[in-house]
Design a protein around this motif. Structure first.
Motif, PDB file in Angstrom:
ATOM      1  N   PHE A 149       0.836  -1.193   0.000  1.00 12.88           N
ATOM      2  CA  PHE A 149       0.000   0.000   0.000  1.00 12.88           C
ATOM      3  C   PHE A 149       0.874   1.247   0.000  1.00 12.88           C
ATOM      4  O   PHE A 149       1.854   1.331   0.741  1.00 12.88           O
ATOM      5  CB  PHE A 149      -0.916   0.012   1.229  1.00 12.88           C
ATOM      6  N   LYS A 150       0.496   2.201  -0.837  1.00 13.16           N
ATOM      7  CA  LYS A 150       1.217   3.464  -0.924  1.00 13.16           C
ATOM      8  C   LYS A 150       0.243   4.609  -0.723  1.00 13.16           C
ATOM      9  O   LYS A 150      -0.865   4.590  -1.243  1.00 13.16           O
ATOM     10  CB  LYS A 150       1.887   3.593  -2.293  1.00 13.16           C
ATOM     11  N   LYS A 151       0.705   5.613   0.033  1.00 18.13           N
ATOM     12  CA  LYS A 151      -0.111   6.787   0.301  1.00 18.13           C
ATOM     13  C   LYS A 151       0.268   7.892  -0.691  1.00 18.13           C
ATOM     14  O   LYS A 151       1.428   8.031  -1.068  1.00 18.13           O
ATOM     15  CB  LYS A 151       0.131   7.265   1.730  1.00 18.13           C
ATOM     16  N   SER A 152      -0.709   8.660  -1.096  1.00 17.30           N
ATOM     17  CA  SER A 152      -0.477   9.758  -2.026  1.00 17.30           C
ATOM     18  C   SER A 152       0.512  10.763  -1.447  1.00 17.30           C
ATOM     19  O   SER A 152       0.505  11.036  -0.248  1.00 17.30           O
ATOM     20  CB  SER A 152      -1.797  10.473  -2.325  1.00 17.30           C
TER      21      SER A 152
ATOM     22  N   GLY B  55      -2.130  14.622   3.545  1.00 20.26           N
ATOM     23  CA  GLY B  55      -1.703  15.427   4.683  1.00 20.26           C
ATOM     24  C   GLY B  55      -1.503  14.586   5.928  1.00 20.26           C
ATOM     25  O   GLY B  55      -1.575  13.360   5.910  1.00 20.26           O
ATOM     26  N   ASP B  56      -1.250  15.259   7.047  1.00 18.41           N
ATOM     27  CA  ASP B  56      -1.044  14.580   8.325  1.00 18.41           C
ATOM     28  C   ASP B  56      -2.322  13.939   8.858  1.00 18.41           C
ATOM     29  O   ASP B  56      -2.267  13.069   9.708  1.00 18.41           O
ATOM     30  CB  ASP B  56      -0.504  15.560   9.365  1.00 18.41           C
ATOM     31  N   ASN B  57      -3.478  14.388   8.376  1.00 17.85           N
ATOM     32  CA  ASN B  57      -4.747  13.852   8.847  1.00 17.85           C
ATOM     33  C   ASN B  57      -5.101  12.520   8.209  1.00 17.85           C
ATOM     34  O   ASN B  57      -6.133  11.949   8.487  1.00 17.85           O
ATOM     35  CB  ASN B  57      -5.879  14.848   8.580  1.00 17.85           C
ATOM     36  N   GLY B  58      -4.263  12.039   7.326  1.00 24.14           N
ATOM     37  CA  GLY B  58      -4.521  10.762   6.683  1.00 24.14           C
ATOM     38  C   GLY B  58      -5.174  10.919   5.332  1.00 24.14           C
ATOM     39  O   GLY B  58      -5.505  12.006   4.891  1.00 24.14           O
TER      40      GLY B  58
ATOM     41  N   SER C 206      -5.717   5.175   5.379  1.00 21.43           N
ATOM     42  CA  SER C 206      -4.363   5.180   5.946  1.00 21.43           C
ATOM     43  C   SER C 206      -4.360   5.329   7.464  1.00 21.43           C
ATOM     44  O   SER C 206      -3.376   4.993   8.114  1.00 21.43           O
ATOM     45  CB  SER C 206      -3.521   6.297   5.316  1.00 21.43           C
ATOM     46  N   LYS C 207      -5.448   5.827   8.036  1.00 24.77           N
ATOM     47  CA  LYS C 207      -5.530   5.959   9.490  1.00 24.77           C
ATOM     48  C   LYS C 207      -5.995   4.674  10.159  1.00 24.77           C
ATOM     49  O   LYS C 207      -5.892   4.534  11.371  1.00 24.77           O
ATOM     50  CB  LYS C 207      -6.485   7.095   9.868  1.00 24.77           C
ATOM     51  N   GLU C 208      -6.539   3.758   9.399  1.00 22.70           N
ATOM     52  CA  GLU C 208      -7.074   2.506   9.935  1.00 22.70           C
ATOM     53  C   GLU C 208      -6.620   1.345   9.037  1.00 22.70           C
ATOM     54  O   GLU C 208      -7.429   0.677   8.390  1.00 22.70           O
ATOM     55  CB  GLU C 208      -8.602   2.582   9.989  1.00 22.70           C
ATOM     56  N   THR C 209      -5.316   1.106   9.032  1.00 19.37           N
ATOM     57  CA  THR C 209      -4.746   0.126   8.111  1.00 19.37           C
ATOM     58  C   THR C 209      -5.224  -1.302   8.369  1.00 19.37           C
ATOM     59  O   THR C 209      -5.157  -2.136   7.472  1.00 19.37           O
ATOM     60  CB  THR C 209      -3.212   0.174   8.139  1.00 19.37           C
ATOM     61  N   ALA C 210      -5.707  -1.577   9.552  1.00 20.98           N
ATOM     62  CA  ALA C 210      -6.236  -2.914   9.847  1.00 20.98           C
ATOM     63  C   ALA C 210      -7.727  -3.011   9.539  1.00 20.98           C
ATOM     64  O   ALA C 210      -8.332  -4.063   9.702  1.00 20.98           O
ATOM     65  CB  ALA C 210      -5.981  -3.274  11.305  1.00 20.98           C
TER      66      ALA C 210
END
Length: 66
Positions: A10-13, A17-20, A37-41
């Motif tokens: 998984f890659k984040k854009s 921002g910091d808020n996910g 991205s804040k809840e990867t599980a």
């Protein structure tokens, strides 16, 4: 559709921002996986490559602009 995500990378854009944001795994053979991205599980949305391509094309064309 049940998909094995053990090899998903998984890659984040870069614009995230910091808020996910969302993370996308495009390295899988026949699908694209998307997660928070804040809840990867948490839950993962799975799209066929064609569905993902159509979505990205719509974003680029401004189809979803408000």
């Amino acid at each position: 559709m049940k998909v094995d995500l053990t090899t998903a990378i998984f890659k984040k854009s870069q614009r995230s921002g910091d808020n996910g944001c969302v993370e996308v795994a495009t390295n899988l053979a026949s699908v694209v996986a998307v997660r928070d991205s804040k809840e990867t599980a948490g839950p993962v949305l799975v799209f066929t490559k064609a569905e993902w391509s159509a979505f990205v094309g719509g974003v680029r064309d401004g189809e979803f602009d408000l």
